[in-house]
Design an enzyme around this catalytic site. Structure first.
Site, short mmCIF file in Angstrom:
data_model
loop_
_atom_site.label_atom_id
_atom_site.label_comp_id
_atom_site.label_asym_id
_atom_site.label_seq_id
_atom_site.Cartn_x
_atom_site.Cartn_y
_atom_site.Cartn_z
N CYS A 31 0.85 -1.22 0.11
CA CYS A 31 -0.21 -0.01 0.03
C CYS A 31 0.91 1.31 0.09
CB CYS A 31 -1.04 0.02 1.11
SG CYS A 31 -1.69 1.39 1.63
N CYS A 34 0.07 4.04 2.50
CA CYS A 34 0.39 3.42 4.10
C CYS A 34 1.69 3.79 4.15
CB CYS A 34 0.23 2.19 4.11
SG CYS A 34 -1.49 1.26 3.94
#
Length: 234
Positions: A31, A34
């Site tokens: 991600c 993230c």
């Protein structure tokens, strides 16, 4: 900051949030947002100087935790206090937004006073703490422990009923019910005497379990007696 798993979530996040606010960062290695948000969260929590803690959960490796939060997308961030989610957001956020998110979790002046009273640890201070926050886990457990030491065991058990069960609550409740201490030399003798009664006598079974709670998971005798208890009951 702590990396949390499905197996440790209950203790490292839920139980811990009874003492300090915990920010849960649900992320995954693939991600991109993230990776951007992670360092921002870490800096904001570090600036809280121990008054807020960060728990990181890799959702790929810990699906139970992700399911518990009903995660629809990541990064997803939740704040927990008292075992409950009190705030959160989904998606990457900037430094200012994250700093404000963490700032809202900082203890109030009254909460700081309660923590100071709990740290003092004497009966008067703990009772004053409970006047300010009747369900404060640290104050309840601390006062109950003092009451047990004073042989005021029924009062201690009644006090512990105010708060949810945790490992520490179970320990002090076990002390109150049995009058035993971890270092007592007769604990093993009491366990042996109870063993033959645990199947038919619920009170004996409760006392047996309480004694194991007092001995603690790190005592090498505990798993041995747990197996013997299981063998007796089943």
């Amino acid at each position: 900051m702590a990396d949390v798993t499905d197996a440790t979530f209950a203790t490292q996040v839920v139980e811990r949030s009874n003492t300090v606010a915990v920010v849960v960062d649900l992320w995954a290695p693939w991600c991109g947002p993230c990776k951007t948000l992670g360092p921002i969260l870490e800096r904001a929590v570090a600036a809280a100087d121990g008054k807020v803690e960060l728990a990181k959960v890799n959702v790929d490796e810990n699906p139970q935790t992700a399911q518990a939060f009903q995660v629809q997308g990541i990064p997803a961030v939740y704040a927990m206090r008292g075992g409950k989610v009190v705030d959160g957001f989904v998606g990457a956020q900037g430094e200012a937004a994250v700093a404000e998110f963490v700032r809202r979790l900082l203890p109030t002046e009254q909460e700081n006073e309660v923590e100071a009273l709990v740290a003092a640890g004497d009966e008067a201070s703990l009772r004053r703490a409970l006047e300010l926050d009747a369900d404060h886990e640290g104050a309840v457990v601390g006062l109950a422990d003092l009451l047990v030491a004073q042989e005021r065991r029924e009062e201690a058990l009644e006090l512990l009923e105010r708060i949810p069960e945790t490992a520490e609550v179970r320990r002090v409740a076990a002390l109150a019910r049995t009058g035993a201490r971890a270092g007592d030399r007769d604990v093993e003798t009491r366990l042996e005497n109870l063993l033959g009664r645990v199947k038919a006598d619920p009170a004996a079974r409760q006392e047996f379990v309480d004694l194991l709670e007092i001995m603690g998971a790190d005592d090498p005798r505990t798993p041995v007696y747990r197996r013997r208890l299981t063998a007796q009951i089943y």
